[in-house]
Design an enzyme around this catalytic site. Structure first.
Site, PDB file in Angstrom:
ATOM      1  N   ARG A   1      -2.030  22.940 -14.524  1.00  0.00           N
ATOM      2  CA  ARG A   1      -1.159  21.885 -15.027  1.00  0.00           C
ATOM      3  C   ARG A   1      -1.378  21.616 -16.521  1.00  0.00           C
ATOM      4  O   ARG A   1      -0.515  21.084 -17.199  1.00  0.00           O
ATOM      5  CB  ARG A   1      -1.359  20.608 -14.185  1.00  0.00           C
ATOM      6  CG  ARG A   1      -0.215  19.609 -14.311  1.00  0.00           C
ATOM      7  CD  ARG A   1      -0.179  18.587 -13.181  1.00  0.00           C
ATOM      8  NE  ARG A   1       0.772  17.538 -13.505  1.00  0.00           N
ATOM      9  CZ  ARG A   1       1.279  16.673 -12.643  1.00  0.00           C
ATOM     10  NH1 ARG A   1       0.926  16.712 -11.371  1.00  0.00           N
ATOM     11  NH2 ARG A   1       2.130  15.760 -13.021  1.00  0.00           N
TER      12      ARG A   1
ATOM     13  N   GLU B   1      11.019  19.263 -24.874  1.00  0.00           N
ATOM     14  CA  GLU B   1      10.222  19.546 -23.665  1.00  0.00           C
ATOM     15  C   GLU B   1      10.806  20.756 -22.921  1.00  0.00           C
ATOM     16  O   GLU B   1      10.084  21.506 -22.271  1.00  0.00           O
ATOM     17  CB  GLU B   1      10.173  18.325 -22.731  1.00  0.00           C
ATOM     18  CG  GLU B   1       9.471  17.095 -23.317  1.00  0.00           C
ATOM     19  CD  GLU B   1       7.944  17.118 -23.203  1.00  0.00           C
ATOM     20  OE1 GLU B   1       7.351  18.129 -22.773  1.00  0.00           O
ATOM     21  OE2 GLU B   1       7.338  16.084 -23.570  1.00  0.00           O
TER      22      GLU B   1
ATOM     23  N   HIS C   1       8.736  10.689 -28.249  1.00  0.00           N
ATOM     24  CA  HIS C   1       7.695  11.572 -27.721  1.00  0.00           C
ATOM     25  C   HIS C   1       8.045  13.051 -27.904  1.00  0.00           C
ATOM     26  O   HIS C   1       7.230  13.844 -28.379  1.00  0.00           O
ATOM     27  CB  HIS C   1       7.450  11.243 -26.247  1.00  0.00           C
ATOM     28  CG  HIS C   1       6.538  12.215 -25.576  1.00  0.00           C
ATOM     29  ND1 HIS C   1       5.194  12.268 -25.855  1.00  0.00           N
ATOM     30  CD2 HIS C   1       6.785  13.194 -24.677  1.00  0.00           C
ATOM     31  CE1 HIS C   1       4.643  13.238 -25.136  1.00  0.00           C
ATOM     32  NE2 HIS C   1       5.589  13.810 -24.407  1.00  0.00           N
TER      33      HIS C   1
ATOM     34  N   HIS D   1       0.300  14.097 -29.532  1.00  0.00           N
ATOM     35  CA  HIS D   1      -0.264  12.775 -29.221  1.00  0.00           C
ATOM     36  C   HIS D   1      -0.953  12.172 -30.440  1.00  0.00           C
ATOM     37  O   HIS D   1      -0.856  10.962 -30.686  1.00  0.00           O
ATOM     38  CB  HIS D   1      -1.262  12.872 -28.064  1.00  0.00           C
ATOM     39  CG  HIS D   1      -0.608  13.025 -26.727  1.00  0.00           C
ATOM     40  ND1 HIS D   1      -1.159  13.757 -25.693  1.00  0.00           N
ATOM     41  CD2 HIS D   1       0.565  12.540 -26.243  1.00  0.00           C
ATOM     42  CE1 HIS D   1      -0.358  13.719 -24.645  1.00  0.00           C
ATOM     43  NE2 HIS D   1       0.697  12.985 -24.954  1.00  0.00           N
TER      44      HIS D   1
ATOM     45  N   LYS E   1       8.326  23.238 -13.839  1.00  0.00           N
ATOM     46  CA  LYS E   1       7.450  22.070 -13.617  1.00  0.00           C
ATOM     47  C   LYS E   1       7.088  21.963 -12.137  1.00  0.00           C
ATOM     48  O   LYS E   1       5.925  21.693 -11.792  1.00  0.00           O
ATOM     49  CB  LYS E   1       8.122  20.783 -14.124  1.00  0.00           C
ATOM     50  CG  LYS E   1       7.312  19.523 -13.805  1.00  0.00           C
ATOM     51  CD  LYS E   1       6.648  18.868 -14.995  1.00  0.00           C
ATOM     52  CE  LYS E   1       5.567  17.881 -14.553  1.00  0.00           C
ATOM     53  NZ  LYS E   1       5.591  16.591 -15.197  1.00  0.00           N
TER      54      LYS E   1
ATOM     55  N   HIS F   1       1.099  19.151 -27.052  1.00  0.00           N
ATOM     56  CA  HIS F   1       0.828  17.730 -26.860  1.00  0.00           C
ATOM     57  C   HIS F   1      -0.446  17.245 -27.545  1.00  0.00           C
ATOM     58  O   HIS F   1      -0.592  16.053 -27.765  1.00  0.00           O
ATOM     59  CB  HIS F   1       0.777  17.388 -25.366  1.00  0.00           C
ATOM     60  CG  HIS F   1       2.146  17.239 -24.763  1.00  0.00           C
ATOM     61  ND1 HIS F   1       3.064  18.267 -24.750  1.00  0.00           N
ATOM     62  CD2 HIS F   1       2.768  16.193 -24.176  1.00  0.00           C
ATOM     63  CE1 HIS F   1       4.176  17.854 -24.168  1.00  0.00           C
ATOM     64  NE2 HIS F   1       4.024  16.587 -23.811  1.00  0.00           N
TER      65      HIS F   1
ATOM     66  N   ARG G   1       0.808  -1.236   0.000  1.00  0.00           N
ATOM     67  CA  ARG G   1       0.000   0.000   0.000  1.00  0.00           C
ATOM     68  C   ARG G   1       0.835   1.277   0.000  1.00  0.00           C
ATOM     69  O   ARG G   1       0.345   2.351   0.313  1.00  0.00           O
ATOM     70  CB  ARG G   1      -0.984   0.047   1.160  1.00  0.00           C
ATOM     71  CG  ARG G   1      -1.973  -1.081   1.105  1.00  0.00           C
ATOM     72  CD  ARG G   1      -3.203  -0.808   1.948  1.00  0.00           C
ATOM     73  NE  ARG G   1      -4.052  -1.965   1.914  1.00  0.00           N
ATOM     74  CZ  ARG G   1      -3.881  -3.030   2.710  1.00  0.00           C
ATOM     75  NH1 ARG G   1      -2.919  -3.022   3.615  1.00  0.00           N
ATOM     76  NH2 ARG G   1      -4.665  -4.070   2.589  1.00  0.00           N
TER      77      ARG G   1
END
Ligand SMILES: NC(=O)c1ccc[n+]([C@@H]2O[C@H](COP(=O)([O-])OP(=O)(O)OC[C@H]3O[C@@H](n4cnc5c(N)ncnc54)[C@H](O)[C@@H]3O)[C@@H](O)[C@H]2O)c1
Ligand SMILES: [Zn+2]
Length: 351
Positions: free
Chosen positions: A231, A175, A255, A242, A217, A238, A111
């Site tokens: 955010r 990026e 990417h 994408h 970031k 993107h 957990r």
């Protein structure tokens, strides 16, 4: 030591950018840490074995097709067999894939145990390792199984990028350019004026651009841990990126390269919809091309890309929104852009 603090509802941690820090993991372990389990790929392990001496090393085979729940279960079984308990700590040492897999393993093992992120690709250093998103792929799509698990610390060592294949390095730079466009004229200016030093990994310049990216970031994630609003600006470039990755079956572009195409398209779209002047758009495009070449994407049509975007977004929230730059360092979320404008921007990008 340049470092940035991320503060979320549940956690506060630092992201430290420092040459050589990937060899100092022990100094950043939580108090009373038990056994340390490093998740890394065999290639990275071989390069940096001396940094990991004394830790239990778990090999993740690497690659997007292996980023699956079954692999996480195998790693968890290995941890248990080697004596892991609730005091154990996971270190994700590698690219963004390792970070996502190692982070997710830590999120669900008994957990939840702490994870230290030690990103070793530029993409992971400036993006994936900061923010606590972890997860694996499903057959039906990327990153569909996962959780937020903020790291205990993020250790960013620019020196390890020297062993990175050049194409991977350049893909990560897109990026970095994104961070400049959305939030930092100063960062953008370095990328615009010092491309030779950036590409040659001049130590001071490299540390500066990574540091500035991580600052941005970390700031965004602190303000908006779970992508409610701010955010979203990190998705600049993107949307079309994408679509392009999907249309080329994730096999033609890295990417970051897809994001580069997406940023070119966002520039065209911003001019076409009156959000950005043509001269600034041309400068954005010039700087993106300084870090090319981008692999060609033959056979992809503007209609297919635009269709993909609308199909994709409708299933999420019924309305397409684009992050557009209004100036260098500033963005706006724009809704209700007509389909024809998207097709035209995609066509201009592919031309
Ligand atoms: N969690 C997030 O917020 C987030 C954000 C962006 C991307 N991601 C994920 O990141 C992944 C992509 O990450 P990536 O681009 O880092 O790819 P990657 O993890 O596959 O690494 C690229 C390649 O470089 C090798 N490598 C890594 N470090 C090296 C080094 N220092 N020297 C030599 N070789 C090295 C790796 O073994 C791999 O072969 C995707 O799965 C994506 O979904 C996650
Ligand atoms: Zn990205």
């Amino acid at each position: 030591m340049p470092s940035h603090v991320v503060t979320t509802a549940t956690e506060t941690y630092t992201c430290t950018v420092q040459n050589g820090i990937s060899a100092q993991i022990r100094d950043f372990l939580p108090a009373k840490a038990g056994k340390v389990f490093v998740v890394t790929t065999p290639d990275v392990h071989q390069l940096y074995a001396s940094h990991l001496a004394g830790f239990e090393v778990l090999h993740y085979p690497g690659g997007e097709p292996n980023k699956r729940l079954s692999v996480v279960e195998t790693l968890a079984d290995q941890m248990l067999a080697r004596g892991a308990d609730r005091s154990s700590v996971v270190v994700a040492f590698g690219g963004g894939i390792c970070g996502d897999v190692g982070g997710f393993l830590a999120a669900i093992f008994m957990r939840g145990v702490p994870v230290i992120q030690v990103p070793t690709t530029l993409l992971a250093q400036v993006d994936a390792a900061v923010g606590g998103k972890t997860g694996v792929n499903l057959a039906g799509g990327k990153n569909l199984l996962g959780s937020f698990h903020q790291p205990h610390a993020v250790l960013i060592d620019p020196a390890v990028l020297r062993s990175l294949p050049e194409r991977e390095y350049r893909a990560g730079l897109f990026e970095v350019i994104k961070h400049g466009i959305i939030a930092s004229p100063e960062l953008f200016a370095i990328l615009a004026e010092r491309s030779a030093d950036v590409l040659a990994q001049h130590p001071e310049v490299l540390e500066k651009i990574i540091d500035e990216s991580v600052r941005i970031k970390a700031g965004v994630v602190s303000a908006d841990e779970k992508e409610g609003g701010l955010r979203r600006i990190l998705n600049y470039g993107h949307t079309l990126g994408h679509a392009l990755e999907a249309e080329t079956n994730y096999s033609v572009l890295l990417h970051g390269e897809a994001v580069a195409y997406g940023m070119l398209a966002a520039g065209h779209l911003a001019v076409r919809t009156g959000h950005l002047d043509a001269a600034t758009a041309a400068e954005l495009s010039r700087v993106i091309h300084l870090y090319g070449p981008l692999p060609p994407v033959p056979g992809v049509t503007a209609e297919a890309l635009a269709g993909h975007i609308y199909k994709d977004k409708k299933t999420i929230q019924g309305q397409t929104h684009f992050v557009l730059a209004t100036a260098i360092g500033q963005t706006e979320i724009v809704r209700g852009i007509p389909h024809e404008a998207v097709v035209a921007a995609a066509a201009a990008t592919l031309a």
